[in-house]
Write a protein that holds these residues in place. Structure first.
Motif, PDB file in Angstrom:
ATOM      1  N   ALA A  91     -11.756  71.283  -4.807  1.00  0.00           N
ATOM      2  CA  ALA A  91     -11.163  70.296  -5.702  1.00  0.00           C
ATOM      3  C   ALA A  91     -11.461  68.873  -5.223  1.00  0.00           C
ATOM      4  N   ARG A  92     -11.423  68.674  -3.912  1.00  0.00           N
ATOM      5  CA  ARG A  92     -11.720  67.333  -3.388  1.00  0.00           C
ATOM      6  C   ARG A  92     -13.137  66.893  -3.735  1.00  0.00           C
ATOM      7  N   ALA A  93     -14.098  67.815  -3.591  1.00  0.00           N
ATOM      8  CA  ALA A  93     -15.491  67.479  -3.883  1.00  0.00           C
ATOM      9  C   ALA A  93     -15.686  67.188  -5.371  1.00  0.00           C
ATOM     10  N   ILE A  94     -15.041  67.997  -6.209  1.00  0.00           N
ATOM     11  CA  ILE A  94     -15.180  67.787  -7.651  1.00  0.00           C
ATOM     12  C   ILE A  94     -14.537  66.469  -8.059  1.00  0.00           C
ATOM     13  N   ARG A  95     -13.335  66.189  -7.556  1.00  0.00           N
ATOM     14  CA  ARG A  95     -12.666  64.936  -7.915  1.00  0.00           C
ATOM     15  C   ARG A  95     -13.442  63.730  -7.387  1.00  0.00           C
ATOM     16  N   ALA A  96     -14.031  63.867  -6.189  1.00  0.00           N
ATOM     17  CA  ALA A  96     -14.842  62.768  -5.651  1.00  0.00           C
ATOM     18  C   ALA A  96     -16.023  62.482  -6.569  1.00  0.00           C
TER      19      ALA A  96
ATOM     20  N   TYR B 221     -25.094  60.604 -20.929  1.00  0.00           N
ATOM     21  CA  TYR B 221     -25.002  61.836 -20.140  1.00  0.00           C
ATOM     22  C   TYR B 221     -26.080  62.804 -20.618  1.00  0.00           C
ATOM     23  N   THR B 222     -26.882  63.310 -19.679  1.00  0.00           N
ATOM     24  CA  THR B 222     -27.914  64.271 -20.069  1.00  0.00           C
ATOM     25  C   THR B 222     -27.341  65.676 -20.267  1.00  0.00           C
ATOM     26  N   SER B 223     -26.181  65.969 -19.676  1.00  0.00           N
ATOM     27  CA  SER B 223     -25.560  67.280 -19.820  1.00  0.00           C
ATOM     28  C   SER B 223     -24.074  67.141 -19.497  1.00  0.00           C
ATOM     29  N   VAL B 224     -23.375  68.251 -19.404  1.00  0.00           N
ATOM     30  CA  VAL B 224     -21.944  68.224 -19.099  1.00  0.00           C
ATOM     31  C   VAL B 224     -21.634  69.283 -18.052  1.00  0.00           C
ATOM     32  N   GLY B 225     -20.551  69.049 -17.332  1.00  0.00           N
ATOM     33  CA  GLY B 225     -20.090  69.997 -16.320  1.00  0.00           C
ATOM     34  C   GLY B 225     -18.715  69.569 -15.859  1.00  0.00           C
ATOM     35  N   ALA B 226     -18.519  69.436 -14.543  1.00  0.00           N
ATOM     36  CA  ALA B 226     -17.250  68.964 -14.027  1.00  0.00           C
ATOM     37  C   ALA B 226     -16.992  67.514 -14.429  1.00  0.00           C
ATOM     38  N   SER B 227     -18.047  66.787 -14.753  1.00  0.00           N
ATOM     39  CA  SER B 227     -17.944  65.431 -15.290  1.00  0.00           C
ATOM     40  C   SER B 227     -18.523  65.434 -16.693  1.00  0.00           C
ATOM     41  N   ASN B 228     -17.910  64.653 -17.586  1.00  0.00           N
ATOM     42  CA  ASN B 228     -18.407  64.616 -18.966  1.00  0.00           C
ATOM     43  C   ASN B 228     -18.189  63.222 -19.551  1.00  0.00           C
ATOM     44  N   PRO B 229     -18.802  62.914 -20.692  1.00  0.00           N
ATOM     45  CA  PRO B 229     -18.742  61.548 -21.235  1.00  0.00           C
ATOM     46  C   PRO B 229     -17.330  61.042 -21.500  1.00  0.00           C
TER      47      PRO B 229
ATOM     48  N   VAL C 216     -27.540  56.013 -16.836  1.00  0.00           N
ATOM     49  CA  VAL C 216     -27.737  57.416 -17.217  1.00  0.00           C
ATOM     50  C   VAL C 216     -27.144  58.290 -16.127  1.00  0.00           C
ATOM     51  N   VAL C 217     -26.351  59.271 -16.556  1.00  0.00           N
ATOM     52  CA  VAL C 217     -25.764  60.241 -15.634  1.00  0.00           C
ATOM     53  C   VAL C 217     -26.477  61.567 -15.867  1.00  0.00           C
ATOM     54  N   ALA C 218     -27.230  62.004 -14.879  1.00  0.00           N
ATOM     55  CA  ALA C 218     -27.994  63.250 -14.984  1.00  0.00           C
ATOM     56  C   ALA C 218     -27.269  64.348 -14.221  1.00  0.00           C
ATOM     57  N   ILE C 219     -26.856  65.379 -14.922  1.00  0.00           N
ATOM     58  CA  ILE C 219     -26.207  66.541 -14.306  1.00  0.00           C
ATOM     59  C   ILE C 219     -27.200  67.693 -14.307  1.00  0.00           C
ATOM     60  N   TYR C 220     -27.298  68.387 -13.163  1.00  0.00           N
ATOM     61  CA  TYR C 220     -28.244  69.486 -13.100  1.00  0.00           C
ATOM     62  C   TYR C 220     -27.808  70.485 -12.030  1.00  0.00           C
ATOM     63  N   ARG C 221     -28.195  71.743 -12.221  1.00  0.00           N
ATOM     64  CA  ARG C 221     -27.940  72.802 -11.259  1.00  0.00           C
ATOM     65  C   ARG C 221     -29.206  73.055 -10.447  1.00  0.00           C
TER      66      ARG C 221
ATOM     67  N   LEU D 185     -25.211  65.716  -9.435  1.00  0.00           N
ATOM     68  CA  LEU D 185     -25.094  64.614 -10.392  1.00  0.00           C
ATOM     69  C   LEU D 185     -25.742  63.380  -9.786  1.00  0.00           C
ATOM     70  N   SER D 186     -26.606  62.754 -10.557  1.00  0.00           N
ATOM     71  CA  SER D 186     -27.269  61.516 -10.130  1.00  0.00           C
ATOM     72  C   SER D 186     -26.975  60.424 -11.139  1.00  0.00           C
ATOM     73  N   VAL D 187     -26.654  59.233 -10.625  1.00  0.00           N
ATOM     74  CA  VAL D 187     -26.384  58.083 -11.483  1.00  0.00           C
ATOM     75  C   VAL D 187     -27.593  57.147 -11.403  1.00  0.00           C
ATOM     76  N   PHE D 188     -28.139  56.817 -12.567  1.00  0.00           N
ATOM     77  CA  PHE D 188     -29.293  55.921 -12.663  1.00  0.00           C
ATOM     78  C   PHE D 188     -28.852  54.633 -13.355  1.00  0.00           C
ATOM     79  N   ALA D 189     -29.309  53.498 -12.830  1.00  0.00           N
ATOM     80  CA  ALA D 189     -29.016  52.201 -13.430  1.00  0.00           C
ATOM     81  C   ALA D 189     -30.319  51.561 -13.894  1.00  0.00           C
ATOM     82  N   ARG D 190     -30.274  50.864 -15.025  1.00  0.00           N
ATOM     83  CA  ARG D 190     -31.472  50.177 -15.521  1.00  0.00           C
ATOM     84  C   ARG D 190     -31.822  49.006 -14.597  1.00  0.00           C
TER      85      ARG D 190
END
Length: 560
Positions: free
Chosen positions: A430-435, A459-467, A505-510, A552-557
């Motif tokens: 839970a700590r890792a997901i909330r972080a 958001y390119t996808s959804v998971g533990a984090s979403n738009p 852009v927030v890229a979520i991937y497994r 999850l990777s956060v990209f900034a323009r």
């Protein structure tokens, strides 16, 4: 009330063990006004609702879902409520009311609950769930009234058994409006069916019609199902009353009774449909029968579909392992009712038909989801309470009061022994997901600086984090944003268009691809990540990982 059915073998015997009366030396003393007993019941149930709400919320904060930032679907209503609270803070109550009318929320009941929580207790994730204590109080009142007049001991054991059912906890810890809508619908069906429908006072039917209008508002996207339940009840109860009173089969009385119920409900709900251009109905049809049908359709066998809301995932979620106990308890009460003569059997058949009608819609719906049968779930429990209440009154007539109490105590004990506590959420995970959840918002807010321009995030996808979750967290940080996602699409060209317009852009991937994932965007997560890594106009500013397999990777323009 229902206690009149227990009058057997003389006045003293008929009232023995009934908690609404004070008994002295085996005879009844009704000098105490019934209103005082009702007040005691009211206060006791209110106290129970407060204590149980605190218990469940605190448990969730320590070991449950509130260790995380709420996700699907609660976060939709929390984000909507927080945005409306900001309208209230900046422009005042008049603009807030107008905004609610001009832009109705997807689930008005849940949005109002969340709004009340934030307004009273501050913007805390737990605040909306604390307000759900009011809904729990309503649930306890419905359970108590459906059980009818009875001794305090009998009432205690039945109410205690109902509190072992998972649905009682979900009333507090699920923000989505399905349970509130289902509870109100089920209770209104009970109110319709417990008295003579056609010959009943029209003022009462108008009140029930207003209640159905509010149920339609509670969750508009299931309003077609709610209207079906109401229409089915009108037909079933009309046929029942005609069968009971063969000489009074007047069309006029049926038209008046139907109008008294239907017109208030439609008058209350029609403005919502017109304002939204029938949006809730279009949403439902698209989700179940249109372009998104493939995403949400349940792929089980016919037997799995039949049992989904009984002993399958939906039934287990609401009833736990106590479903069999509910059925057995209802059957015992039904046997008692069946011996009551022709009219009692006709009323019993009508209750069965009403219950079947509420089960038919979730059974035939292509999508199977745990909350879709909320009206059926609540109605089954309320009718089981009526059956058990009648049986306990029958057992108390001419017998020692402990006979019925012992039977109800056995039901409670069995329910308690097979019950289970809500799922425990491991703290480390839970700590890792909330972080990850909060870290995305904090990273983007830090990059935005003092900019007041709404940030465009894709958001390119959804998971533990979403738009929606990110929009909610940014609102808490005071950062205006426009967060979008295309999770119901795997068209990479559409992704590129959104990336061209975004600030972040927030890229979520497994770690591994899943071409058979239910959500289309999860099938192309690696491809969408490769698109971002190849873009020269973006830079990666932060990476997160959460168990069991989510990156999850956060990209900034880049600045021009």
């Amino acid at each position: 009330m229902g206690g009149k059915a227990a009058i057997v073998g003389g006045r003293g015997a008929s009232l023995r063990g009934v908690g609404w009366f004070k008994l002295k030396n085996g005879s009844s003393d009704i000098t105490k006004p019934a209103s005082r007993n009702r007040a005691i019941n009211f206060i006791a149930l209110a106290a129970a609702a407060i204590c149980l709400t605190l218990l469940w919320v605190q448990h969730s904060l320590r070991n449950g879902d509130l260790l995380l930032v709420p996700t699907y679907d609660d976060i939709e209503y929390m984000a909507d409520a927080l945005q409306r609270l900001q309208v209230f803070d900046v422009h005042g109550p008049k603009h807030a009311v107008w905004d609610f009318i001009a832009h109705p929320p997807h689930g008005p009941l849940a949005s109002l609950v969340a709004l009340a929580g934030f307004a009273v207790w501050g913007v805390h994730d737990w605040a909306p769930y604390a307000v759900n204590g009011i809904l729990l109080f309503a649930w306890l009142l419905a359970l108590r009234r459906s059980f009818g007049e009875n001794s305090p001991v009998n009432v205690f054991f039945w109410m205690a058994f109902c509190l072992t059912l998972p649905i009682s906890g979900h009333v507090v810890m699920e923000l989505r409006p399905d349970l509130g809508c289902g509870l109100l619908t089920a209770w209104l069906l009970v109110c319709l069916g417990e008295d003579n429908f056609l010959a009943g006072p029209k003022r009462r039917l108008i009140g029930i019609g207003i209640g159905f209008g509010l149920a339609l508002w509670a969750k508009p996207s299931v309003s077609l199902a709610t209207l079906f339940y109401l229409g089915s009840a009108l037909i079933i109860l009309t046929l029942r009353d005609w069968a009971i009173n063969v000489s009074k089969r007047a069309i006029k009385s049926a038209v008046l009774a139907w109008s008294a119920c239907l017109l208030p409900a439609l008058i209350i709900f029609l403005p919502f449909l017109l304002i939204t251009d029938f949006g809730p109905w279009r949403y439902m049809l698209i989700s179940h029968f249109g372009q998104n049908q493939e995403v949400w359709t349940y792929g089980g066998t016919w037997w799995q579909a039949l049992t989904y809301h009984l002993t399958g995932p939906g039934g287990t979620f609401m009833f736990g392992r106590q479903f069999v106990l509910l059925v057995l308890a209802s059957a015992a009460g039904l046997i008692t009712a069946w011996t009551g003569g022709r009219e009692a059997r006709l009323r019993l058949a009508a209750w069965g038909a009403l219950l079947a009608a509420t089960f038919l819609v979730p059974l035939l719906t292509p999508e199977k989801q745990r909350f879709f049968a909320a009206a059926f779930d609540c109605l089954l429990i309320l009718l089981a309470g009526r059956a058990m209440g009648r049986m306990s009154r029958s057992l108390s007539a001419g017998r020692p009061g402990w006979v019925a109490a012992a039977g109800l105590a056995a039901v409670f004990l069995a329910g308690f022994l097979v019950s289970y506590w809500p799922d425990y959420v491991p703290r480390e995970g839970a700590r890792a997901i909330r972080a990850m959840q909060t870290g995305v918002a904090e990273t983007i807010a830090a990059q935005a600086g003092e900019s007041r321009r709404p940030l465009r995030v894709f958001y390119t996808s959804v998971g533990a984090s979403n738009p929606t979750q990110l929009r909610y967290l940014l609102l808490k940080l005071g950062v205006p944003s426009d967060v979008v996602g295309l999770h119901l699409s795997q068209d990479l060209d559409s992704y590129r268009k959104e990336i061209d317009q975004a600030d972040f852009v927030v890229a979520i991937y497994r770690e591994s691809d899943n071409p058979r994932a239910r959500i289309p965007s999860q099938r192309v997560e690696r491809q969408s990540l490769e698109i971002m890594l190849a873009r020269k106009d973006y830079r990666k500013i932060k990476e997160f990982w959460a168990p069991p397999d989510q990156n999850l990777s956060v990209f900034a323009r880049r600045e021009p």
